[in-house]
Design an enzyme around this catalytic site. Structure first.
Site: not given
Lengths: 325, 325, 325
Positions: A198, A9
């Site tokens: 996810d 991320n």
């Protein structure tokens, strides 16, 4: 394998889904190898179930993931694999355990994918290992049956939802299954499915708390139904529960083999993901409480609370046990 | 889907090609699903045309792309799909419309890719919707025929070109078509082709102005010829026109099914991309004027200017119309 | 790692470039780890050179690649790594050695990429190992210097070339360097560059003989110049020599850090790849002879022939030596 920017991320934490995908690939290799170790019909091991998995410490871009796998139990038709993931900072030499996961595979014949083959038995060093494995096998079998029942829920879109309600953060994505997503049998790798799950769960969590979030754990996932190459997968997620510092997200995977007339859309997998919100220093942040509106949402919130308290109690029992030794 | 570092340029703006690819995937799914909704020969919808598309606001790494698609018209053998893309900053909750695209698909039989099947008709809420759709259908059909004629141009390399000439920035890439680039029929996804086209156009634009550039719009693209798995694609781009703050780049796609002896290299697609140059603060920058040298280049510059002025006039008319309402 | 359709050509043979990329990643991990094993400035190992590598047997989709790496020599500023790749068919259990590669890495400071750090010395089991390593070190150093001189060649395009001429098969691609292509230092991984080089060389080979081709070997590659994130890479390949059953292709990599005004386009790497053509049964096929036209092409053909005969003689000497033992 070195972790790249795309594996992570914006804050540099590797996605839980990337790790789950690596775990599943290692499990698929070792169990396929084992199931073909005796002369007989060639087969490919298909993921049937992943036990609850905790993400013990975050992994970052530039670190190396060391994945090791071991077969810990075999029943007549299934293989239990234990996979450990360590993150290694090759600059400092620091190593940390990231995950310990347990996966169950079933060998499917290469010639006839609907035929489950027999698994060559492994040798146990001690009798207790076999007994404990058998116990785990029976437990997961029961749980598999249970989830098979409750798989019918659907996520409806909400117009103009209020912040922190269920409808506000719920999300879904579609993915067209390509060749690289699939095993030799032409079915989607379990790891690919978990990565997509996810991804959606992460979007739900980020929409809810608007901070940097990471996967803390995944509840047991059962793969009841295979997904064929060329299908469209719809992955949907909605928040079910929040504690002070964690969020539980339920994720559904529906497959639509839409070119194949013989079959309509069906529920392939569902699972619960738990996320935490992290500050820039990596400390857990408080999470805004989920606002439940309908009776259904309130019920799911209570169910989530039950799972949360159960896990907490289990962990405390383990810690006490560890302290006593 | 969350935008990742590999989806974007160094300044963090998501490539127009990445967005075009998502749009096309959504369009392919909805139209394939529609065309298989009635019992009959299974088929896969193949992209025939994308209408002119404007990139209304840039999308950044870490943002979530929301893609929604709707079938807006069906003719006997084609489906019109409207796809909307919104970028959502999940940290602030801010949403912006990024694109509105219109795509045309044609259902090809899974058994015989050269057979175009019939499209199940959709129901219209109002009669005018059908009439307007029919008008759009007729218009695009005409335009398709026209571009089929003019597809013969080739890009010649230039030795030691001067900065800001056509030869200086022209670029080309080759790509070997892999399995993930293809549909179930074994032909390249239109979205994959558009992504490669945008990649080349972006390199041409960056070479010309040596700043951060983003896709502003793409003219209508017609996909006359399918490209088979295993082919080599050559994608070439050259600048045709510059205004004060924009650059127009013409892109050609040639396919060479080189293992297949029966056919030589052929022109598969061509299109015009418009780029703007952005400062670090995201403001449009002036663009160095294109230096045209040959008669051909001057003619193409004038043609580009024509398209530029026409688009500008159209946009002003729309704005006036909007202001009157 | 399981080999996927995207890693392979249509005949199912894994691209040599995919294997080279895995080899380089393993080498980068082990040497970065070693160079940081003593307290001191953190650093990242950058690929300086790959020795000549033979592809001993093809790897196929669905097989597992086992990559193992070992440090075999250290000089003051460089690390020699030996990487072995085995392909394993997990269905039959058959294992085959695919590659044995030798790579040289240099540790660059994380704070100042232009600073080469000192390498912690390794312990040798026998004194001869150190002496042999030193000999290999000196040899490669000499070769590095030599190639640094001859790096100036450019590939000129040819209009309407005849089949089997150099101009007919020569190819080039451009690639915009994205974040996932780069190390922590922001420079392209050597493995990424080699994968692109193999891609171009493979297209040149396939265009020449129009059959299924596989990488047979790669001559030593020296990485003189780093390539920065955001650069455009142009990879060009041309055929230099054909024997009865093999083709030699020269590949150039040019980098253009076009946003960085201080520097123009420069030659980053060049190398020779050898390909063979395979029948459906995996047998080597005869290769059409390369038609040389210019004096330069004839000279390069003779040079290629020299390399080919030298390699052949070396291999025969090794086989005789092996037979005597």
């Amino acid at each position: 394998r070195i972790m790249r920017p795309d594996d992570a991320n914006i804050a540099g934490n590797v996605h839980g889904g990337t790790i789950l995908k690596m775990i599943e690939e290692a499990g698929a290799i070792i169990s396929t190898r084992h199931c073909n170790s005796q002369a007989g019909e060639p087969c490919v091991a298909a993921l049937a179930r992943v036990e609850r998995t905790d993400f013990l410490s975050p992994m970052c871009i530039g670190e190396v993931a060391n994945v090791s796998a071991e077969i810990t139990y075999t029943s007549r038709h299934s293989v239990e694999v234990q996979v450990n993931v360590m993150s290694e900072n090759i600059l400092t030499g620091a190593k940390k355990v990231t995950n310990k996961a347990t996966l169950w595979y079933v060998p499917l014949s290469l010639k006839n994918v609907n035929k489950v083959l027999e698994v060559p038995p492994i040798q146990y060093a001690r009798k207790e290992q076999e007994d404990e494995g058998k116990k785990r096998y029976e437990e997961q079998k029961l749980d598999r049956l249970e989830t098979k029942q409750r798989n019918g829920d659907v996520i409806f879109p909400v117009i103009n939802p209020e912040p922190h309600t269920v409808g506000y953060s719920q999300s879904s994505l579609i993915h067209l299954v390509g060749p690289s997503d699939c095993t030799l049998l032409g079915f989607v790798h379990g790891g690919v499915t978990m990565k997509l799950m996810d991804e959606v769960a992460g979007i739900v969590a980020a929409r809810h708390c608007k901070t940097n979030i990471v996967t803390a754990s995944v509840d047991a996932i059962n793969f009841h139904e295979k997904i064929k190459k060329g299908s469209v997968i719809t992955v949907s997620g909605r928040m079910t529960f929040t504690s002070n510092k964690s969020m539980e997200i339920e994720v559904f995977v529906d497959a639509d083999p839409f070119v194949d007339e013989s079959r309509g859309r069906y529920r392939a997998v569902s699972a619960f993901f738990t996320y935490v919100s992290l500050s820039k220093e990596g400390k857990p942040l408080p999470v805004p409480q989920l606002l439940t509106e309908t009776e259904e949402e309130k019920r799911r919130f209570e169910d989530g609370k039950g799972r949360y308290l159960q896990t907490k109690a289990k962990r405390q029992a383990q810690m006490q046990q560890a302290a006593q030794h």
